[in-house]
Write a protein that holds these residues in place. Structure first.
Motif, short mmCIF file in Angstrom:
data_model
loop_
_atom_site.label_atom_id
_atom_site.label_comp_id
_atom_site.label_asym_id
_atom_site.label_seq_id
_atom_site.Cartn_x
_atom_site.Cartn_y
_atom_site.Cartn_z
N ASN A 99 56.25 58.16 55.12
CA ASN A 99 55.54 56.89 55.32
C ASN A 99 54.35 57.04 56.25
OD1 ASN A 99 56.86 54.11 54.28
ND2 ASN A 99 58.47 55.65 54.50
N ASN A 100 54.58 57.65 57.39
CA ASN A 100 53.56 57.63 58.44
C ASN A 100 52.49 58.70 58.26
OD1 ASN A 100 55.30 55.68 59.33
ND2 ASN A 100 55.74 56.61 61.31
N VAL A 101 52.89 59.92 57.94
CA VAL A 101 51.92 61.01 57.81
C VAL A 101 51.30 61.00 56.41
CG1 VAL A 101 51.50 63.47 58.04
CG2 VAL A 101 53.19 62.36 59.52
N ASN A 102 52.13 61.09 55.40
CA ASN A 102 51.61 61.11 54.04
C ASN A 102 50.83 59.83 53.74
OD1 ASN A 102 51.29 61.95 51.28
ND2 ASN A 102 52.98 60.58 50.74
N GLY A 103 51.36 58.68 54.17
CA GLY A 103 50.65 57.42 53.92
C GLY A 103 49.26 57.40 54.53
N SER A 104 49.12 57.97 55.72
CA SER A 104 47.81 58.01 56.38
C SER A 104 46.85 58.95 55.66
CB SER A 104 47.97 58.44 57.85
OG SER A 104 48.77 57.50 58.55
N LEU A 105 47.37 60.06 55.14
CA LEU A 105 46.51 61.00 54.41
C LEU A 105 46.02 60.40 53.10
CD1 LEU A 105 48.43 64.36 54.97
CD2 LEU A 105 46.45 63.48 56.22
N VAL A 106 46.91 59.72 52.39
CA VAL A 106 46.51 59.08 51.14
C VAL A 106 45.44 58.02 51.42
CG1 VAL A 106 47.29 57.64 49.21
CG2 VAL A 106 48.72 59.54 50.00
N LEU A 107 45.65 57.23 52.49
CA LEU A 107 44.68 56.21 52.86
C LEU A 107 43.33 56.84 53.19
CD1 LEU A 107 43.91 53.28 53.68
CD2 LEU A 107 44.84 53.80 55.96
N ALA A 108 43.33 57.92 53.96
CA ALA A 108 42.06 58.57 54.34
C ALA A 108 41.32 59.09 53.11
CB ALA A 108 42.33 59.71 55.33
N ARG A 109 42.04 59.65 52.15
CA ARG A 109 41.40 60.13 50.92
C ARG A 109 40.79 58.97 50.14
NH1 ARG A 109 45.97 63.60 50.40
NH2 ARG A 109 46.90 62.19 48.84
N ALA A 110 41.53 57.86 50.06
CA ALA A 110 41.01 56.69 49.35
C ALA A 110 39.79 56.13 50.05
CB ALA A 110 42.10 55.63 49.24
N MET A 111 39.80 56.12 51.38
CA MET A 111 38.63 55.66 52.13
C MET A 111 37.43 56.54 51.85
SD MET A 111 40.29 54.70 55.86
CE MET A 111 38.67 54.40 56.57
N ARG A 112 37.63 57.85 51.89
CA ARG A 112 36.52 58.77 51.66
C ARG A 112 35.95 58.58 50.26
NH1 ARG A 112 37.63 64.97 52.72
NH2 ARG A 112 39.06 64.62 50.99
N SER A 113 36.81 58.40 49.27
CA SER A 113 36.35 58.18 47.89
C SER A 113 35.53 56.90 47.77
CB SER A 113 37.55 58.12 46.94
OG SER A 113 38.22 59.36 46.89
N ALA A 114 35.90 55.89 48.60
CA ALA A 114 35.21 54.60 48.56
C ALA A 114 33.98 54.57 49.47
CB ALA A 114 36.18 53.48 48.94
N GLY A 115 33.77 55.63 50.24
CA GLY A 115 32.63 55.67 51.16
C GLY A 115 32.82 54.83 52.40
N VAL A 116 34.09 54.55 52.76
CA VAL A 116 34.41 53.78 53.97
C VAL A 116 34.88 54.77 55.03
CG1 VAL A 116 35.83 51.95 54.96
CG2 VAL A 116 35.07 51.79 52.58
N LYS A 117 34.15 54.85 56.14
CA LYS A 117 34.45 55.88 57.13
C LYS A 117 34.66 55.32 58.53
CE LYS A 117 32.61 59.81 54.60
NZ LYS A 117 31.88 61.08 54.69
N ASN A 118 35.16 54.08 58.57
CA ASN A 118 35.50 53.46 59.84
C ASN A 118 36.99 53.10 59.83
OD1 ASN A 118 32.76 53.27 60.85
ND2 ASN A 118 32.45 51.70 59.29
N ILE A 119 37.77 53.70 60.72
CA ILE A 119 39.19 53.40 60.76
C ILE A 119 39.68 53.28 62.20
CG2 ILE A 119 39.86 55.86 60.59
CD1 ILE A 119 42.35 54.84 58.98
N ILE A 120 40.52 52.28 62.42
CA ILE A 120 41.24 52.11 63.68
C ILE A 120 42.71 52.36 63.37
CG2 ILE A 120 41.92 50.50 65.50
CD1 ILE A 120 39.23 49.05 65.00
N PHE A 121 43.29 53.38 64.01
CA PHE A 121 44.66 53.78 63.70
C PHE A 121 45.63 53.30 64.77
CE2 PHE A 121 47.93 57.26 64.23
CZ PHE A 121 48.75 56.80 63.21
N SER A 122 46.73 52.73 64.30
CA SER A 122 47.81 52.24 65.14
C SER A 122 48.67 53.41 65.60
CB SER A 122 48.63 51.25 64.29
OG SER A 122 49.79 50.85 64.94
N SER A 123 48.30 54.01 66.72
CA SER A 123 49.07 55.14 67.24
C SER A 123 50.05 54.64 68.30
CB SER A 123 48.14 56.22 67.79
OG SER A 123 48.87 57.41 68.05
N SER A 124 50.53 55.53 69.14
CA SER A 124 51.61 55.16 70.04
C SER A 124 51.61 56.03 71.28
CB SER A 124 52.95 55.33 69.31
OG SER A 124 54.03 55.26 70.21
N ALA A 125 52.07 55.46 72.39
CA ALA A 125 52.22 56.24 73.62
C ALA A 125 53.28 57.32 73.48
CB ALA A 125 52.60 55.31 74.77
#
Length: 338
Positions: A99-125
């Motif tokens: 969910n967390n790693v693979n989901g983020s990689l799929v999202l990043a690929r989709a963003m790159r394909s769409a030409g969207v290169k601004n992301i704020i990621f919900s990380s954690s302490a």
């Protein structure tokens, strides 16, 4: 600005949608409803006067994401979608990495394909692991995390770090949350975990409202003032405002931007129990049990960098956090009902 909000019907995502709308942005929400409910859309609309665009789907579904990016002129992404419970991650590591790693990689690929290169990621302490010193600054060592949840967040951060090294026209913001708690002041939106809560505050609230018999306090022999774990609890609306501050300051500003989001103060488990007892007007029953695997003694943030760069600082204290949580839980004793 049109902002794609993954996991936008979840606890932090829904409060962020309210703040985005109030600031004049248009959230485009996607959520697979694995730990959220459609009723949240009604609550966001009731508070904000605007019903967000919503598509049910999973960030691991690249075709689904491509369709959303094709339909809307998305300019930035706020990525909340993922599993988030430390204890559960120890029992279900593969599900967390998927969910967390693979989901983020799929999202990043989709963003790159769409030409969207601004992301704020919900990380954690949790990426800091068991910190060598507190308060924790953004340049503290990361990676020595004590559980699969934390490791999944660390892995995603490293993936984004490598992506920026290869393609430096991205704006990638990593927001390291400390412990989100609280609820919207209206009492209509709050944390509503399905099943047994994995986090402290919703469990306390469910004990206080009579849904559960007592709270399990995991360990009272830590090297802390009262022996219980110390954490930096931050109000969910303050967190939402932190995302808005990052969006306003960093969209289209290429770079790898890293910020802690916390209050800069630590409170123990028993501090939170006593504060909640004051908020609800009666004692919250609890029982001390052995330490949990993966837990650490203390963890709180240095927030100077976010204050300096983003102009953001948490405004709500523990009393406000517990009062707002109790208002939500007492008005919604069974959580969101559809």
């Amino acid at each position: 600005m049109k902002v794609l909000v993954t996991g936008g019907l979840g606890y932090i995502g829904s409060h962020t949608c309210v703040q985005l709308i109030a600031a004049g942005h248009q959230p485009i929400v996607i959520d697979n409803l694995s730990n959220s409910k459609l009723e949240v859309l009604n609550r966001v609309e009731a508070i904000s006067g605007v019903r967000p665009v919503f598509h049910q789907g999973d960030v691991r579904d690249e075709a689904f994401l491509a369709g959303v990016f094709a339909e809307y002129d998305v300019q930035a992404v706020i990525h909340f979608a993922g599993l988030k419970a430390v204890g559960e991650s120890v029992a279900k590591p593969l599900e967390y990495y998927d969910n967390n790693v693979n989901g983020s990689l799929v999202l990043a690929r989709a963003m790159r394909s769409a030409g969207v290169k601004n992301i704020i990621f919900s990380s954690s302490a949790t990426v800091y692991g068991d910190p060598q010193e507190v308060p924790i600054t953004e340049d503290a060592p990361t990676g020595a995390t004590t559980n699969p949840y934390g490791r999944s967040k660390y892995m995603v951060e490293e993936c984004f770090r490598d992506l920026f090294a290869a393609e430096d026209d991205w704006s990638i913001t990593l927001l390291r949350y400390f412990n989100p708690v609280g609820a919207h002041s209206s009492g209509t939106m709050g944390e509503d975990p399905q099943g047994i809560p994995n986090n402290l505050m919703p469990f306390i609230a469910q004990v206080a409202v009579g849904r559960r018999e007592k709270l399990a306090v995991f360990g009272d022999d830590y090297p802390t003032p009262d022996g219980t774990g110390v954490r930096d609890y931050v109000h969910v609306v303050d967190l939402a405002d932190g995302h808005l501050a990052a969006l306003n300051a960093l969209t289209d500003k290429a770079g790898l931007h890293i910020y802690n989001l916390g209050t800069g103060k630590g409170s123990s488990v028993l501090d939170m129990v006593h504060a909640f007892s004051a908020a609800c007007g009666h004692d919250v029953a609890y029982e001390v049990q052995p330490r949990r695997p993966g837990d650490i003694a203390e963890c709180w943030a240095s927030t100077a960098k976010a204050e300096q760069d983003l102009g953001w600082k948490a405004q709500r204290d523990v009393s406000q956090m517990t009062v707002d949580t109790w208002r939500w839980q007492s008005q919604n004793p069974q959580g969101y009902q559809e």
